[in-house]
Design an enzyme around this catalytic site. Structure first.
Site, short mmCIF file in Angstrom:
data_model
loop_
_atom_site.label_atom_id
_atom_site.label_comp_id
_atom_site.label_asym_id
_atom_site.label_seq_id
_atom_site.Cartn_x
_atom_site.Cartn_y
_atom_site.Cartn_z
N LYS A 296 -0.38 30.60 -42.56
CA LYS A 296 -0.09 29.61 -41.52
C LYS A 296 -1.10 29.72 -40.39
O LYS A 296 -1.70 30.77 -40.20
CB LYS A 296 1.33 29.79 -40.99
CG LYS A 296 1.53 31.13 -40.29
CD LYS A 296 2.93 31.25 -39.76
CE LYS A 296 3.15 32.56 -39.05
NZ LYS A 296 2.30 32.75 -37.86
N HIS B 275 -6.26 32.19 -39.23
CA HIS B 275 -6.97 31.20 -38.40
C HIS B 275 -8.46 31.15 -38.73
O HIS B 275 -9.10 32.20 -38.81
CB HIS B 275 -6.86 31.55 -36.92
CG HIS B 275 -5.46 31.68 -36.42
ND1 HIS B 275 -4.51 30.70 -36.56
CD2 HIS B 275 -4.86 32.69 -35.72
CE1 HIS B 275 -3.39 31.10 -35.98
NE2 HIS B 275 -3.56 32.30 -35.48
N ASP C 175 4.11 38.07 -40.44
CA ASP C 175 2.81 38.48 -39.85
C ASP C 175 2.67 39.99 -39.62
O ASP C 175 2.21 40.41 -38.55
CB ASP C 175 2.58 37.73 -38.53
CG ASP C 175 2.58 36.21 -38.69
OD1 ASP C 175 2.81 35.72 -39.80
OD2 ASP C 175 2.37 35.52 -37.68
N HIS D 3 -8.21 36.51 -33.65
CA HIS D 3 -7.37 37.38 -34.48
C HIS D 3 -7.10 36.72 -35.84
O HIS D 3 -7.16 35.49 -35.96
CB HIS D 3 -6.03 37.69 -33.78
CG HIS D 3 -5.17 36.46 -33.59
ND1 HIS D 3 -5.36 35.57 -32.57
CD2 HIS D 3 -4.10 35.99 -34.29
CE1 HIS D 3 -4.47 34.59 -32.66
NE2 HIS D 3 -3.69 34.82 -33.70
N HIS E 144 -10.80 28.77 -33.72
CA HIS E 144 -9.45 28.17 -33.66
C HIS E 144 -9.07 27.79 -32.23
O HIS E 144 -9.47 28.45 -31.27
CB HIS E 144 -8.43 29.17 -34.23
CG HIS E 144 -7.10 28.58 -34.49
ND1 HIS E 144 -6.02 28.78 -33.67
CD2 HIS E 144 -6.68 27.75 -35.47
CE1 HIS E 144 -4.98 28.11 -34.15
NE2 HIS E 144 -5.36 27.48 -35.24
N ASP F 244 -0.56 35.17 -40.73
CA ASP F 244 -1.29 34.39 -39.74
C ASP F 244 -2.75 34.31 -40.20
O ASP F 244 -3.36 35.34 -40.50
CB ASP F 244 -1.16 35.11 -38.38
CG ASP F 244 -1.26 34.20 -37.18
OD1 ASP F 244 -0.73 33.06 -37.24
OD2 ASP F 244 -1.86 34.61 -36.17
N CYS G 96 6.07 34.84 -33.28
CA CYS G 96 6.25 34.26 -34.61
C CYS G 96 7.62 34.56 -35.22
O CYS G 96 8.18 33.70 -35.91
CB CYS G 96 5.10 34.67 -35.51
SG CYS G 96 3.54 33.89 -34.94
C1 VGL Z 1 1.35 35.63 -33.29
C2 VGL Z 1 0.29 35.16 -31.32
C3 VGL Z 1 -0.71 34.48 -32.00
C4 VGL Z 1 2.51 36.28 -33.99
C5 VGL Z 1 0.39 34.94 -34.00
O1 VGL Z 1 2.40 36.57 -35.21
O2 VGL Z 1 3.52 36.53 -33.32
N1 VGL Z 1 1.30 35.72 -31.97
N2 VGL Z 1 -0.64 34.38 -33.33
ZN ZN Z 2 -2.22 33.54 -34.43
#
Ligand code: VGL
Ligand code: ZN
Length: 238
Positions: A142, A60, A20, A117, A64, A58, A186
């Site tokens: 994901k 979404h 990510d 996000h 979401h 990431d 993550c």
């Molecule tokens: C993440 C919070 C929400 C990450 C992703 O990539 O760590 N953290 N979505």
């Molecule tokens: Zn996320």
């Protein structure tokens, strides 16, 4: 200590997993991680060295379940828990039944709520443009199910597989080098799951940054990873 003492990037049985490394997680993004931009150069160097590279992204949909904006009265970084369902004022875009099922299916029955996000098509969803994305063998998206979050690149928060372990095992890869964002979400969950799935895992503390950089939180996460069999390395240390 140089990373060459830890792992041979030339090895066909090792892969670099870049988690990510997206604009929304860097300073100025929607869910900024302090210092999240400082790791890009080091990660780019590794992407040139490893034979196999996977990027997770990431991704979404709008609305979401992990977005605070999907739940009335909730702010980013609040927690959604079963207690909220006892509150008669609580309203959500998701049905009560769906929220109960979801919360029961995830660790600690709690979902941290985030700013909107990493919505595909928005600038914040993109990888940092300095990353040599052409080096990636696989880009794994994901968090695409509207009603389930996915911190780990290996499994969604309710335990459903993403298929990444099968992909890697099919290539006879047994050693994973993890970097990216965020170190406490993550990257943490990806490292933990990878170790549980039988991979040898190296978590590079110097090429990640934390959402909650409080040392108590950071130490707890690192300790849990170490006890789970993950090798935690600080390659920037002498
Ligand atoms: C993440 C919070 C929400 C990450 C992703 O990539 O760590 N953290 N979505
Ligand atoms: Zn996320």
């Amino acid at each position: 200590m140089s990373q060459n003492q830890l792992i041979n990037p030339e090895s066909l049985s090792a892969a670099l997993i870049v988690v990510d490394q997206q604009i929304d997680f860097q300073p100025g993004g929607a869910l900024p991680v302090t210092g999240g931009d400082q790791v890009v150069e080091g990660i780019s160097d590794l992407m040139h060295k490893f034979k196999t590279v996977v990027l997770s992204q990431d991704s979404h949909p709008q609305g979401h379940i992990s977005f605070a904006s999907s739940h009335k009265g909730k702010k980013p970084y609040d927690i959604l828990s079963l207690d909220d369902l006892n509150d008669s004022n609580f309203e959500s875009q998701f049905s009560r039944d769906r929220l109960i099922n979801y919360l029961l299916s995830i660790p600690q029955h709690k979902q941290t709520l985030w700013p909107d996000h990493c919505v595909p098509g928005t600038p914040g969803w993109e990888f940092d443009p300095r990353l040599p994305v052409e080096k990636a063998d696989l880009i794994l998206r994901k968090g695409k199910r509207i009603d389930c979050d996915s911190y780990s690149a290996f499994q969604e928060n309710d335990g459903r597989t993403t298929g990444l372990a099968g992909y890697l095992k099919g290539k006879n890869i047994n050693t994973l080098y993890l970097v990216g964002l965020a170190g406490d979400y993550c990257v943490n969950w990806s490292a933990y799951d990878a170790a549980q799935l039988g991979f040898k895992v190296i978590y590079d503390y110097s090429l990640t940054r934390f959402v909650d950089a409080n040392p108590t939180n950071a130490n707890q996460i690192i300790q849990r990873l170490k006890f789970s069999g993950v090798e935690v390395k600080n390659t920037s240390a002498a």
